[in-house]
Write an enzyme that holds these catalytic residues in place. Structure first.
Site, mmCIF file in Angstrom:
data_model
loop_
_atom_site.group_PDB
_atom_site.id
_atom_site.type_symbol
_atom_site.label_atom_id
_atom_site.label_comp_id
_atom_site.label_asym_id
_atom_site.label_seq_id
_atom_site.Cartn_x
_atom_site.Cartn_y
_atom_site.Cartn_z
ATOM 1 N N PHE A 1 -2.759 38.766 -32.801
ATOM 2 C CA PHE A 1 -2.456 37.610 -31.129
ATOM 3 C C PHE A 1 -1.143 37.587 -30.540
ATOM 4 C CE2 PHE A 1 -0.132 33.377 -30.794
ATOM 5 C CZ PHE A 1 0.483 33.396 -32.170
ATOM 6 N N LYS A 2 -0.425 38.052 -31.306
ATOM 7 C CA LYS A 2 0.878 38.669 -30.550
ATOM 8 C C LYS A 2 0.581 39.322 -29.368
ATOM 9 C CE LYS A 2 3.715 36.615 -33.744
ATOM 10 N NZ LYS A 2 2.794 36.105 -34.534
ATOM 11 N N ASP A 3 -0.670 40.085 -28.947
ATOM 12 C CA ASP A 3 -1.149 40.823 -28.174
ATOM 13 C C ASP A 3 -1.106 40.172 -26.358
ATOM 14 O OD1 ASP A 3 -0.486 43.482 -29.383
ATOM 15 O OD2 ASP A 3 -2.605 43.507 -30.283
#
Ligand SMILES: *Cc1c(COP(=O)(O)O)cnc(C)c1O
Length: 493
Positions: free
Chosen positions: A110-112
């Site tokens: 989810f860091k994207d």
């Protein structure tokens, strides 16, 4: 809309200034002076928009020094690299539970969502603040952040990025993801030691004024891409609002109906974004804070005492293996009635003694909104197996922690509202533990396990991970901690 610091409310800076700076000089975190309010008309207007346009509309409320055109362009470019139509699609599990899958971006975590857009926000902020030097992003990573930052900043003009990872502290897949990174402005280097060694080395480089001067002479300055930067937090507020719009669209809720979110938590960035969405007026009943065996936040929400003096566990959900959740400071600032002196004093205590206890008034405020629980290693794996056998849904270890804690919440509170579980990584990033959860033997290296998990479940691995099979290693070096500064110099000068 201006920003101040959690430790100095007299500061007043523009959004571009706080994104360019990252951390405030006195050590505080930047927060908006007020929270913009959204109406049901605003929510209705987003329902039929694609994710990128929802994102531009929400971020615009906080970024008054950016134009609508700029934000439309950045969000469109950032979210085109996802393998689904929406960057945050919902997967319905049962009548009142959905997973919000935030891992359809280029690095499968989810860091994207934030790191695909941060380079646009940061380079625009540097232009707006008349910064003429080029920026080098320096990252110490325990796994997911490094790769997501590399993908976000690769070949972005006016930037370079250098990532340090603990040589023996990341998974095979994570290591290969970083070592095979493409791009002309990137570098990756292993550090002998654990994550703390890499982190300490990076902090030392950041805090050396003589070195900063030397770099400035060559036209560079250093910045970080970690989740204390407002430019990383803000894009995450969007998906809470987006999930609400999707539930409206599905007809699962009516406008104004309250829903809850369950969030696997480490540095408290993700769940804090949910808190801001709630403060904006999104109808949220509870935010469920899920931890693994590193249950410092569970204890905090239950007792009001934050105590980092405890054993550190290395778990199968490594991105939640954290004892100091930096972004909690922003929540406490709000809950204390924006009392910067109070925040400064408890953060000093944390630094000196590793522990602080908040006032009963703050505890009471947090109690009505947050529920906290934790899940150990066996519980995590068992949950993966249970959901697969009952519902044929494959989830990663971090998401499994959250889903297990959701069960605790529903039982304890007899709750029946719609809940969105924030799913933070592809199961294929953590194949070994996922296979164990499915009752399968684990053999071989990370790449073999990807194939094994595919064969057993029939669920295809995301392309960026299956493509690692033929990937060429570009960066295989690792160094002692003392040599990290030299690695930076060799890269930039
Ligand atoms: C970073 C991360 C988390 C924790 O998010 P925070 O914002 O640090 O609380 C959870 N799951 C995964 C897969 C992550 O990469």
């Amino acid at each position: 809309m201006n920003y101040r610091s959690t430790r100095d409310t007299k500061l007043s800076l523009t959004a571009a200034e706080v994104i360019a700076r990252g951390l405030s000089r006195e050590g505080g975190l930047f927060v908006p002076e007020s929270i913009p309010q959204i109406s049901s008309e605003f929510l209705s207007s987003l329902v039929d928009l694609p994710y990128a346009e929802r994102s531009a509309a929400v971020m615009k409320l906080f970024l008054s020094d950016f134009t609508e055109d700029e934000l439309a362009q950045y969000t469109k470019a950032a979210y085109k690299n996802f393998d689904t139509e929406s960057a945050a699609p919902l997967h319905r599990l049962d009548e009142n539970t959905s997973f919000m899958e935030l891992w359809h971006g280029p690095t499968c975590a989810f860091k994207d969502i934030a790191l695909q857009i941060l380079p646009y926000l940061l380079t625009a902020s540097l232009r707006k603040t008349n910064e003429s030097k080029k920026v080098c992003i320096l990252v110490a990573t325990s796994g997911d952040t490094g790769k997501a930052a590399l993908e976000g900043f690769r070949d972005v003009e006016g930037t370079a990025i250098l990532v340090f990872y603990p040589r023996d502290g990341v998974s095979d897949v994570q290591k290969l993801q970083m070592q095979s990174q493409q791009g002309n402005n990137v570098s990756v280097c292993g550090v002998e030691g654990n994550f703390d060694d890499a982190q300490t080395g990076v902090k030392q480089i950041f805090s050396d004024p003589v070195y900063a001067e030397k770099l400035a002479g060559k036209g560079w300055f250093l910045s970080s891409a970690n989740s204390i930067n407002w430019g990383r937090l803000l894009p995450q507020v969007v998906y809470y609002i987006s999930a609400y719009c999707d539930l409206l669209k599905e007809g699962k809720i009516t406008m104004g109906e309250k829903i809850s979110f369950c969030v696997p938590t480490g540095n408290f960035g993700d769940i804090l974004a949910g808190y801001y969405a709630k403060q904006m007026g999104l109808p949220v009943k509870r935010l469920i804070c899920a931890s693994n065996s590193n249950d410092v936040l569970t204890e905090f929400f239950h007792t009001g005492m934050y105590n980092r003096n405890r054993p550190f566990f290395t778990t199968v959900s490594p991105s939640m293996d954290i004892l100091i959740s930096s972004n909690l400071e922003r929540l406490l600032f709000d809950a204390s009635g924006k009392d910067a002196a109070y925040i400064t004093s408890i953060m000093d205590q944390l630094k000196k003694t590793g522990c602080y206890t908040v006032t009963p008034e703050i505890r009471e405020k947090l109690d009505s909104l947050f529920y906290a629980g934790c899940c150990d290693e066996d519980g995590t794996k068992a949950q993966i197996g249970k959901v697969w056998s009952e519902r044929h849904y494959l989830m990663d270890t971090h998401t499994a922690v959250a889903h297990q804690v959701l069960g605790q919440y529903r039982e304890a509170e007899n709750a029946s509202e719609q809940v969105v579980v924030v799913s933070t990584a592809s199961p294929y990033k953590f194949c070994g533990a996922v296979l164990e959860g499915l009752g399968q033997k684990v053999s071989g290296d990370g790449l073999t396990e990807i194939a094994e998990l595919e064969a057993y479940t029939g669920v295809p691995a995301p392309k960026p991970l299956s493509a690692l099979r033929g990937a060429k290693v570009r960066f295989s070096a690792s160094v002692e901690k003392e040599q990290m500064e030299k690695v930076v110099s060799d890269f930039l000068m």
